[in-house]
Write a protein that holds these residues in place. Structure first.
Motif, mmCIF file in Angstrom:
data_model
loop_
_atom_site.group_PDB
_atom_site.id
_atom_site.type_symbol
_atom_site.label_atom_id
_atom_site.label_comp_id
_atom_site.label_asym_id
_atom_site.label_seq_id
_atom_site.Cartn_x
_atom_site.Cartn_y
_atom_site.Cartn_z
ATOM 1 N N UNK A 1 -24.136 -1.591 -15.092
ATOM 2 C CA UNK A 1 -23.805 -1.691 -16.666
ATOM 3 C C UNK A 1 -24.301 -2.490 -17.493
ATOM 4 N N UNK A 2 -24.600 -2.447 -18.588
ATOM 5 C CA UNK A 2 -25.003 -3.236 -19.553
ATOM 6 C C UNK A 2 -23.487 -3.681 -20.280
ATOM 7 N N UNK B 1 -15.369 4.311 -17.249
ATOM 8 C CA UNK B 1 -15.934 3.273 -16.878
ATOM 9 C C UNK B 1 -16.964 3.577 -15.865
ATOM 10 N N UNK B 2 -16.694 4.518 -15.070
ATOM 11 C CA UNK B 2 -17.736 4.957 -13.924
ATOM 12 C C UNK B 2 -18.951 5.649 -14.524
ATOM 13 N N UNK C 1 -18.003 -6.815 -11.572
ATOM 14 C CA UNK C 1 -18.342 -5.486 -10.894
ATOM 15 C C UNK C 1 -19.000 -4.545 -11.770
ATOM 16 N N UNK C 2 -18.761 -4.463 -13.056
ATOM 17 C CA UNK C 2 -19.613 -3.537 -14.112
ATOM 18 C C UNK C 2 -21.171 -3.763 -13.878
ATOM 19 N N UNK C 3 -21.239 -5.173 -13.946
ATOM 20 C CA UNK C 3 -22.809 -5.603 -13.803
ATOM 21 C C UNK C 3 -23.482 -5.290 -12.615
ATOM 22 N N UNK D 1 -22.976 1.327 -21.177
ATOM 23 C CA UNK D 1 -22.880 0.305 -22.020
ATOM 24 C C UNK D 1 -21.239 0.003 -22.112
ATOM 25 N N UNK D 2 -20.796 -1.272 -21.902
ATOM 26 C CA UNK D 2 -19.440 -1.580 -22.073
ATOM 27 C C UNK D 2 -19.196 -2.652 -22.985
ATOM 28 N N UNK D 3 -18.698 -2.720 -24.087
ATOM 29 C CA UNK D 3 -18.283 -4.036 -24.688
ATOM 30 C C UNK D 3 -16.993 -4.617 -24.206
ATOM 31 N N UNK D 4 -16.962 -5.791 -23.813
ATOM 32 C CA UNK D 4 -15.846 -6.376 -23.036
ATOM 33 C C UNK D 4 -15.748 -7.655 -23.767
#
Length: 206
Positions: free
Chosen positions: A78-79, A48-49, A72-74, A53-56
């Motif tokens: 991160x997209x 994740x670091x 936190x990812x945003x 792009x992360x699909x969640x």
């Protein structure tokens, strides 16, 4: 907890009922505290670091909470892509831009889901993800995941495989949901890691 010897969809249904019954006894405070710890553990993942792009997904009810992690990812730039359930149980995707970009959608008799309200990007958008965060009810010592049984994420995993995508597959669970063995079917695929409020367990390299 051991379920050695169980196999097939009937046994999966029994296990789903067991795990859902345990979750149903969690209080709102339990869920909130677990969500904070889960986000802290997940954000330490190297996958994740380095993800662009992360699909969640957005947790609902007593699922392990994800909103703190999504925000936190945003904040990291991160997209984040979130699913929208289609009538055939496949998943379309849209971008997460904050809690105000979510809409509650009722799907028949199923529980209402929080889905992205903006532009739909198509089912293949998930193949752009560096990491796919998967919901589930349990994972075993081999990394085999027990889902809810709708088949939506089986399609996602098949789509990733057919596209040659190399996304890291990470399931988010409570500590008690990491078990010795869950029933496996031919189409099931192992995940790379599980994150729980108390830590991370890896099963295979991305």
């Amino acid at each position: 907890m051991s379920h050695i010897g169980r196999s097939g969809e009937t046994d999966k249904r029994m296990l789903r009922r067991e795990f859902l019954a345990v979750r149903s006894r969690l209080t709102a405070d339990d869920v909130r505290a677990s969500a904070v710890a889960l986000a802290e553990r997940a954000l330490d993942l190297p996958e994740l670091a380095h993800a662009r792009v992360v699909a969640a997904y957005v947790s609902v009810g007593t699922e392990p909470g994800t909103l703190a992690l999504l925000d936190a990812l945003r904040a990291r730039g991160v997209r984040v892509l979130l699913p929208a359930l289609l009538p055939d149980n496949d998943l379309d995707w849209g971008a997460y831009t904050g809690e105000d970009s979510l809409t509650r959608v009722q799907h028949g008799k199923l529980m209402a889901l929080l889905e992205p309200s903006g532009e739909r990007l198509g089912p293949d958008a998930v193949t752009d993800a560096d990491v796919v965060l998967l919901p589930g009810l349990a994972v075993d010592a081999r990394g085999m995941r027990l889902g809810r049984g709708g088949g939506s994420y089986d399609r996602v995993l098949a789509r990733l495989e057919s596209a040659g995508a190399r996304a890291s597959l990470v399931v988010l669970l409570y500590d008690s949901e990491v078990v010795e063995l869950v029933p496996e079917e031919p189409h099931d695929r192992p995940v790379h890691a599980v994150v729980t409020p108390s830590g991370v367990r890896r099963f295979r390299e991305s």
